[in-house]
Every structure is written in C-alpha cells, then in structure tokens.
Design an enzyme around this catalytic site. Sequence first.
Site, short mmCIF file in Angstrom:
data_model
loop_
_atom_site.label_atom_id
_atom_site.label_comp_id
_atom_site.label_asym_id
_atom_site.label_seq_id
_atom_site.Cartn_x
_atom_site.Cartn_y
_atom_site.Cartn_z
N THR A 1 50.40 35.79 45.20
CA THR A 1 50.09 36.28 46.36
C THR A 1 50.86 35.64 47.62
OG1 THR A 1 47.80 36.13 45.63
CG2 THR A 1 48.04 36.43 48.07
N ARG B 1 39.88 44.26 37.43
CA ARG B 1 39.40 43.32 38.53
C ARG B 1 40.15 43.48 39.88
NH1 ARG B 1 42.38 38.97 41.44
NH2 ARG B 1 40.89 37.28 41.68
N VAL B 2 39.60 43.22 40.91
CA VAL B 2 40.10 43.20 42.34
C VAL B 2 39.79 41.99 43.08
CG1 VAL B 2 39.83 44.39 44.53
CG2 VAL B 2 39.79 45.89 42.52
N GLY B 3 40.63 41.38 43.76
CA GLY B 3 40.54 39.88 44.34
C GLY B 3 40.01 40.28 45.74
N ASP B 4 40.39 39.10 46.30
CA ASP B 4 39.83 39.05 48.02
C ASP B 4 41.04 40.03 48.67
OD1 ASP B 4 41.94 37.00 47.06
OD2 ASP B 4 41.77 36.34 49.07
N THR C 1 44.79 32.46 50.33
CA THR C 1 45.22 32.63 48.92
C THR C 1 44.55 31.75 47.81
OG1 THR C 1 47.31 32.22 47.57
CG2 THR C 1 46.67 30.56 49.54
N GLY C 2 44.71 31.98 46.68
CA GLY C 2 43.86 31.10 45.72
C GLY C 2 42.65 32.20 44.90
N GLY D 1 40.24 34.54 44.34
CA GLY D 1 39.81 35.71 45.34
C GLY D 1 38.22 35.59 45.28
N1 GLY Z 1 44.01 35.73 46.04
C1 GLY Z 1 44.30 36.63 45.25
C2 GLY Z 1 43.56 37.11 44.30
O1 GLY Z 1 42.54 36.54 43.79
O2 GLY Z 1 43.58 38.08 43.73
#
Ligand code: GLY
Length: 323
Positions: free
Chosen positions: A184, A212-215, A235-236, A238
């Site tokens: 990220t 899967r979709v992150g933050d 970051t990290g 999500g």
């Molecule tokens: N922070 C990026 C994700 O979890 O996709």
Amino acid sequence: MAPGSGAGAVSEPVTGQPVVISTWDTGLAANKGAWEVLSRSGSALDAVEAGVKVTESSINCCVGLGANPDRDGFVTLDASIMDHQFNCGSVAALERIKHPISVARRVMEKTPHVLLVGAGAQQFAVAEGFPLEDGKLSGDAKKAYEQWLKKSEYKPVINIENTKSSAYMAAPARLPNGEWNHDTIGMVAMDASGNLSGSVTTSGMGFKMRGRVGDSPIIGAGMFVDNEVGAVAATGQGEDVIRMCGSHAVVEYMRQGMTPEQACKAAVERIIRIKKEKAKDIQVAFIALNKKGETGAYAIQKGFSYAIKNNTEERMVEVKSIL
Ligand code: GLY
C-alpha cells in the site's frame, strides 16, 4: 463565524509552503513525483495522483500489477483519491489496469458515483482509454504464489510493507534480494495555495480471498480529506481501519484541536481498544497533515515510517508506536 473557526479549529493555513508525506520508504520516490507538481505551483490533487503513480509503475513493487495475487491467482487493485472540495473517487477489485489511481480520479471527475468495483470498474477504465494489460503475474509474484499454494495458509503479516522487518523476511518469498515489499502507498499533500488532497493505492493483502476489498478505496477509512482541517491516509490491516472509519476519525480528532501525531495516536489506541488482545497480531498506521502544514503519524506496532518532502527537507521519519 467562518467555517472551521469554532472552538478547537485549526488556525489559518500557511500558504506557499507545499508539503507531501507518504507511507513507507517507497514514499521517497513517490514524494519526488509529487514534488515535480507541487514545486511548479501545481495542485495537491495532481501531486497525489502523480506521486503514487510512481509506485504503481514500479515493476518490483507490491502496489500495482507486479503485486502478489489473491488466493485464486488474480492481482486485484484498490485505489482512492480526494480533493479539497470533498470530491472523491475510488475503484476496488480492479484487474489488468496499470494505474488504478488515475481510474479513481476519472470516477471522481466523470461519473456521478464515488466507487466502481470489479468488472464494472474495468469496463469504465477501458472505455476511458486505459489499456487492458495481459493479466499475467510478474515473475516474483508467480514465485510467491506458487510458494503460497504449497500451504494455502492466509495469515496477515505485520509490517509486510517494510522490507527491513524480520516479519517481511519470514513472509512468503516475494523479493529474495530483500527489496521492498509494500502493498500500500498512502499520500497526502498541501499545495502552495494551502489546499489539501489525498491518494491511496494498493494490491491489498497478498493471497486474500477473491473479492476481498480493504480500507484503501473506502473514503473515510483508508483516506480522508477535509480542507478546513487536514488530510489523512492509512496503511496496515484494512479490516480494522474500516471498522472505525480510521482516516475520518483522525481528521475529526484534529478538528477537536489535536496535533496530527496526537490524532493518529488516538485512532490507533481506539483500534487497540476494539481488538483487545488480538491487537498484538496486527499493524495499522496513520499519517496526517493539518492545515498549518504540520505532519504526524502513529502506529500500533514498531517498524512503520513515512517519507516527507517540503521546501527544506526530504527524509524518512520513524514513527512511534503503542506496542
Ligand atoms: N491497507 C490496505 C488493505 O488492507 O488492503
């Protein structure tokens, strides 16, 4: 009363003092890309797009098409962008497009929507003239995927983005030569007019579940900009950023009068309260920039750093952590 002049509001912006910050050591190169825009009095919006495109273009990077795939072998990308007037756009689970951040900007500028996903996002990108790439895994990603398939075990790795961490070295072999392995990049910037913008682009977690979709593409979670107050990127892991609308929370803490560092710290403390003993297994970090041009960050775990560039300095900043 002028907007933002109430109790706890951040004071008047310092203009003529552009600054850009971005996550991890890939941020150094990305900031240079952003600075080419900012130093010519370009807009923060153009800067945060140009900056993270540098990272998306890098063939050795886990941001963009060179990244690790999902568990079914597809590289799926998420990105978001936001300007100083609450205009925002994002894409999620986008495949075979080199610059998701530019598609996100196009969503913002050319559609009535904020977020396009999957096949629809790709269809929109192609209609907008973005080339459809071949979808083959890069050599390193293919090796990492083959390695991962031996156990097919999904376990997020703390600081996977940080090449120098022992956690990275213990992760499935991605870049055996020890080069960086970020998944990220988040960037926030202020231009010479004092306007703020933000961008995030990611391949998400390597070997994630398909879909899967992150933050990162969730406005308010992975990134948020309120031009009266500040701009924030995360970051990290999500899922834990989404759970508490992380970047929006940091902006609101700054609105209450906290410095960027205090605000990021308050947000990671909140995640730790939510996660309880499981907090030791995850990493989340925020970077923040307020209207005075002050920057700050905080992480759950040790090992996170961010890159800063302004008229007087260009360097990495080691970030404090709670654990
Ligand atoms: N922070 C990026 C994700 O979890 O996709």
